[in-house]
Design an enzyme around this catalytic site. Structure first.
Site, mmCIF file in Angstrom:
data_model
loop_
_atom_site.group_PDB
_atom_site.id
_atom_site.type_symbol
_atom_site.label_atom_id
_atom_site.label_comp_id
_atom_site.label_asym_id
_atom_site.label_seq_id
_atom_site.Cartn_x
_atom_site.Cartn_y
_atom_site.Cartn_z
ATOM 1 N N ASP A 82 106.705 -22.819 70.757
ATOM 2 C CA ASP A 82 107.794 -23.795 70.789
ATOM 3 C C ASP A 82 107.344 -25.185 71.245
ATOM 4 O O ASP A 82 108.155 -26.113 71.323
ATOM 5 C CB ASP A 82 108.948 -23.301 71.675
ATOM 6 C CG ASP A 82 108.554 -23.133 73.138
ATOM 7 O OD1 ASP A 82 107.391 -23.397 73.496
ATOM 8 O OD2 ASP A 82 109.435 -22.721 73.932
ATOM 9 N N ASP B 149 79.468 -63.324 76.347
ATOM 10 C CA ASP B 149 78.921 -62.384 75.363
ATOM 11 C C ASP B 149 77.568 -62.887 74.859
ATOM 12 O O ASP B 149 77.411 -63.292 73.705
ATOM 13 C CB ASP B 149 79.913 -62.235 74.206
ATOM 14 C CG ASP B 149 79.465 -61.223 73.165
ATOM 15 O OD1 ASP B 149 78.747 -60.275 73.535
ATOM 16 O OD2 ASP B 149 79.831 -61.397 71.975
#
Length: 432
Positions: A91, A205
């Site tokens: 269920d 970066d």
């Protein structure tokens, strides 16, 4: 005798599955479907045992009359073929995204008065332990590392989403939606981006964050997730260093590293020719790829060559020449990059590359040309699509706005309505 049908995708049978079989026997002959590998990767988790072996395992279970392969997560194939009187299931599929599958099955059965039997889900320590063992098995390096190659062979296009922490890894791992066709969909892999890793640490970066720190990010992610990881290796650094990076990534269970054919101080590709960027020669970069392939110890790991020719406006012919040379040097895939909003040059590259090479995987990163769909990319031969930075870009403005609102009102009440409850965040994290 009436026919009762249930479907399993599990690699290990536990008390919950046996309870389903016992209940099914009360209604008629029991047919068990084995959800195929292709369907399983869209449904819940990647199988560690192939479908033919799982079928053999199910056939040995007492109380099962026959076992068939189910290739559609929505049950259309088996219900159309078998016409079972009953479909039995735990269920747990009455809630969450799986409820869409239950609704579809109900509709199929109602066409001939078939019925669903919902059995209370078995929750005990043995079942919990088995589920945990399965998850731990999926996260082990030897299983995770080979999964990207398996996915490329099993799905039209592999979808990778950026992850830069354990929390973002969990978001990528657990986000499942019901698609327009009623089928469940989810991301297949994670992209550990140099840009996003650096940004999360407040660093530029430019390959400033060292590999030891970046490996810790991988460890944070692998500790709480199971999906394959593609690592952004920037330029790969010196060839002498790159060979050690390959070995380290293999040990961590990473599936692939992507390195770009540039040298010198790394600058983000989206700046293009606005900043000074130097492309390595074909010979230099081919030697780096060959050294990395020679150093790797497993057949699972992939080294993917990222070509910057279109970014640096060196032209299509240069991009294609490099792609062919890098494959010859041993590259397991080609990533072609573009900063144009129109995807036409990406499409042209893919079409022309595929004229002479039908096998080598192609990777696309549609950050700028985000109008193109996954299906369209796949139609031109793309195997992997990477959503490279969207989670970071979504988080930063939201955090900035929240900080500004608290400063403006000198309290947090005004922002509370748009914040996720802390309890909901905590539920992302599995309890041990």
């Amino acid at each position: 005798m009436k026919t009762v049908y249930t479907c399993f995708s599990t690699d290990v049978i536990h008390e919950g599955h046996l309870n389903i079989i016992r209940e099914a026997q009360k209604y008629g002959r029991v047919v068990v479907g084995c959800l195929s590998d292709k369907a399983s990767i869209r449904y819940n988790r990647f199988p560690t045992v192939q479908e033919n072996m799982r079928m053999d395992m199910y056939k040995k279970i007492k109380g099962i009359d026959s076992v068939i392969l189910q290739d559609d997560m929505l049950y259309d194939d088996v219900i159309g073929y078998l016409h079972p009187d009953y479909v039995i299931h735990g269920d747990n599929w009455k809630e969450g995204v799986e409820s869409a599958i239950r609704s579809h099955v109900q509709k199929l059965l109602s066409a001939y008065n078939g019925e669903i039997i919902d059995v209370p889900y078995t929750r005990n320590e043995d079942v919990k332990k088995t589920d945990l063992q399965l998850k731990e098995k999926l996260s082990m390096p030897e299983y995770r590392r080979k999964r990207l190659r398996q996915l490329i062979s099993m799905t039209p296009i592999v979808k990778a989403m950026e992850a830069h922490s354990g929390l973002t890894g969990l978001i990528v791992e657990k986000t499942v939606i019901e698609g327009d066709n009623g089928r469940l969909d989810q991301f297949d892999a994670m992209w550990v981006s140099s840009l996003c890793d650096s940004t999360a640490k407040g660093k530029p970066d430019i390959e400033l964050v060292d590999m030891t720190s970046r490996f810790r990010t991988i460890e944070d992610i692998t500790e709480v997730t199971t999906k394959p990881i593609i690592f952004d290796g920037d330029t790969g650094g010196l060839t002498e260093h790159f060979v050690y990076t390959v070995r380290s990534l293999e040990r961590l269970g990473v599936s692939a590293v992507i390195i770009e054919d540039k040298k010198g101080l790394k600058k983000n590709s989206l700046f293009g020719t606005e900043v000074g960027q130097t492309q390595a020669t074909i010979e230099e970069f081919s030697a780096k790829i060959a050294a990395g392939k020679k150093a790797q110890l497993t057949d699972d790991f992939m080294i993917i060559a990222r070509i910057e020719s279109l970014i640096l406006e060196e032209g299509m012919e240069d991009a294609l020449e490099r792609a062919r040379a890098f494959v010859k040097a041993g590259a397991d895939g080609i990533m072609i990059h573009s900063r144009k909003k129109d995807p036409e040059e990406i499409i042209e590259f893919c079409d022309r590359f595929r004229e002479g090479d039908r096998a080598t995987p192609i990777v696309a990163v549609p950050s700028s040309y985000n109008v193109i769909t996954e299906d369209e990319l796949a139609a031109h031969g793309v195997n992997i699509v990477i959503y490279a930075n969207q989670l970071t870009r979504a988080a930063v403005p939201t955090m900035q706005q929240t900080a500004e609102e608290i400063l403006r009102h000198h309290r947090a009440k005004e922002v509370d309505d748009r914040l996720m409850p802390i309890k909901q965040i905590i539920t992302l994290i599995d309890e041990i």
